[in-house]
Design an enzyme around this catalytic site. Sequence first.
Site, mmCIF file in Angstrom:
data_model
loop_
_atom_site.group_PDB
_atom_site.id
_atom_site.type_symbol
_atom_site.label_atom_id
_atom_site.label_comp_id
_atom_site.label_asym_id
_atom_site.label_seq_id
_atom_site.Cartn_x
_atom_site.Cartn_y
_atom_site.Cartn_z
ATOM 1 N N LEU A 131 12.276 -8.991 7.252
ATOM 2 C CA LEU A 131 12.218 -8.104 8.421
ATOM 3 C C LEU A 131 12.951 -6.800 8.141
ATOM 4 O O LEU A 131 13.285 -6.050 9.050
ATOM 5 C CB LEU A 131 12.818 -8.800 9.654
ATOM 6 C CG LEU A 131 12.053 -10.041 10.104
ATOM 7 C CD1 LEU A 131 12.806 -10.778 11.203
ATOM 8 C CD2 LEU A 131 10.653 -9.679 10.582
ATOM 9 N N THR A 173 0.828 -1.200 0.000
ATOM 10 C CA THR A 173 0.000 0.000 0.000
ATOM 11 C C THR A 173 0.868 1.257 0.000
ATOM 12 O O THR A 173 0.409 2.316 -0.395
ATOM 13 C CB THR A 173 -0.884 0.024 1.257
ATOM 14 O OG1 THR A 173 -0.055 -0.299 2.385
ATOM 15 C CG2 THR A 173 -2.016 -0.990 1.155
ATOM 16 N N ASP A 174 2.122 1.128 0.469
ATOM 17 C CA ASP A 174 2.934 2.355 0.647
ATOM 18 C C ASP A 174 3.139 3.101 -0.676
ATOM 19 O O ASP A 174 2.873 4.288 -0.774
ATOM 20 C CB ASP A 174 4.263 2.080 1.385
ATOM 21 C CG ASP A 174 5.220 1.121 0.715
ATOM 22 O OD1 ASP A 174 4.808 0.403 -0.229
ATOM 23 O OD2 ASP A 174 6.399 1.075 1.139
ATOM 24 N N ASP A 207 9.453 0.674 5.127
ATOM 25 C CA ASP A 207 10.489 0.121 5.997
ATOM 26 C C ASP A 207 11.334 1.231 6.623
ATOM 27 O O ASP A 207 11.685 1.176 7.800
ATOM 28 C CB ASP A 207 11.402 -0.816 5.198
ATOM 29 C CG ASP A 207 10.606 -1.846 4.422
ATOM 30 O OD1 ASP A 207 9.465 -2.117 4.820
ATOM 31 O OD2 ASP A 207 11.128 -2.360 3.416
HETATM 32 C C1 GLA Z 1 8.863 -4.172 1.022
HETATM 33 C C2 GLA Z 1 9.160 -2.739 0.605
HETATM 34 C C3 GLA Z 1 8.131 -1.775 1.192
HETATM 35 C C4 GLA Z 1 6.714 -2.249 0.936
HETATM 36 C C5 GLA Z 1 6.559 -3.727 1.274
HETATM 37 C C6 GLA Z 1 5.208 -4.270 0.873
HETATM 38 O O1 GLA Z 1 9.067 -4.345 2.387
HETATM 39 O O2 GLA Z 1 10.433 -2.373 1.018
HETATM 40 O O3 GLA Z 1 8.349 -0.493 0.675
HETATM 41 O O4 GLA Z 1 6.317 -1.976 -0.374
HETATM 42 O O5 GLA Z 1 7.548 -4.527 0.671
HETATM 43 O O6 GLA Z 1 4.229 -3.743 1.696
#
Ligand code: GLA
Length: 350
Positions: A115, A28-29, A163
Site C-alpha cells: 500500500l 506501466t509507470d 506511488d
Molecule cells: C511499486 C513502485 C511503482 C510501480 C509499481 C508497479 O509500487 O513503487 O513505481 O512501478 O510498483 O506498478
Amino acid sequence: MAAATTIPAHRSVRARGPGRVNLIGEHTDYNGGLALPFAIDRGVTVTAAPLSGDRVEVVAFDLGETDDFALADPGRADGWRAFVRGTVAELTAAGIELAPARLVIEADVPRGSGLSSSAALEAALCLALLGVAGAREPDRVELAKLCSRVENDWVGAETGLLDQLASLLGEDGSALRIDFKTLDIETVPLELGGWQLVTADSGAAHSHAEGGYNERRAECRAAAEALGVEYLSDADPEAARRLGGPEGKRARHVLNENQRVEATVAALHVGDFGTVGRLLDASHASLRDDFEASVPEVEATVERLKRAGAAGARMMGGGFGGAVLALLPPGCARPDGVVPVAPGPAARRL
Ligand code: GLA
C-alpha cells in the site's frame, strides 16, 4: 541520541502522507504508460518540532528506533533511516533551506504490504520538514520526482512515480488517470454504489529494494532497447509479439495493461463494475503469466477472494508479495481479514 533543546512548540507541524491503492495499471509507470491509482486514508504522520543546534533527530515510533544526523550532511544509512536522510539531502539539494528538527514518525499503513508505506513516508517527511523550516512548498509533481529520487538514490529501489504522484496529488473520492509519458493527470470519480474495493494482505512481505522489482525493470529496459523505443509503451504490438523470451512477455504485459487502464476508465464512466472486475482479473493473469511477478501466497489470496464472491481480484503494486485488491459486488459479505479502501485526500499539513 544527543540531547538537544526543543524550541517552544509554536512552529511544530504535523504532516500526513497517505498510502495508495492502484486500481489498475501495474508496472506501466516506468514504461511511459498509464495507471489509475488513488490515495487512501491510511498512511504515515510525521510530527516535526524545531530544535536548536544543527542536527536532525528522528524517532520511528512504531519501531521503537531512533536516528540522529547532521542536517548539513545526513550521510548514508539503511532501512527507514535511508528515507529520512535521503529526504533531507534531496530537499537541501533542491535549494530549500531546512531547519534542525526532531521528527516523530507514526504509521497506520503496514510496511511491505503493497500500500506504499514508502511514498506515504516520503510525502509526510517532505511536508513536515518544509513546514518546520517555514519553507514554501514546491510544485507537487516536482516534489513527487524528488521523493522518487530518495527511493532510487538513497533506498536503492528503482521504483517509478506512481506511488509518489498518488500520495501527493490524490483527490478525495476520485482515482487519478496518470499518463506517465506526459505526466498529464485526470481525475476519475470513483462512485461505486453498493460495490466495494477491499485489500487483503497476502502475508508475503515484499521490498522493492531487493528481489524481482529491479530485475523486471532491467528486463523492460532491455525489451524497449530491442524494440527500438524509449518507452516500452510506445512499442509496436506486432514487433513485441515477435520478440519472444522474457522481454517479449514483459512488453506484452505493459501494452495490454495500458489498454486495460483505458477500458477501466471507460467502464467507470458508465458505472459498469462487472467489466471493471473482469479487467482486474485480466490484469492479474497478465502480471502472473507475462510479467511473472506473483508468488504462491498472492495466488492463494486471489483465489480466496474470488471464492468469496469477488467480481475481480489482482495482485497490486510491485509484486513478489504484498497486497491483493478485490472488487466485491453489492451484497457480498467481506471475507475475513480484508480492509475496505476508498479514495482519500492527498498528503497535507494537519
Ligand atoms: C511499486 C513502485 C511503482 C510501480 C509499481 C508497479 O509500487 O513503487 O513505481 O512501478 O510498483 O506498478
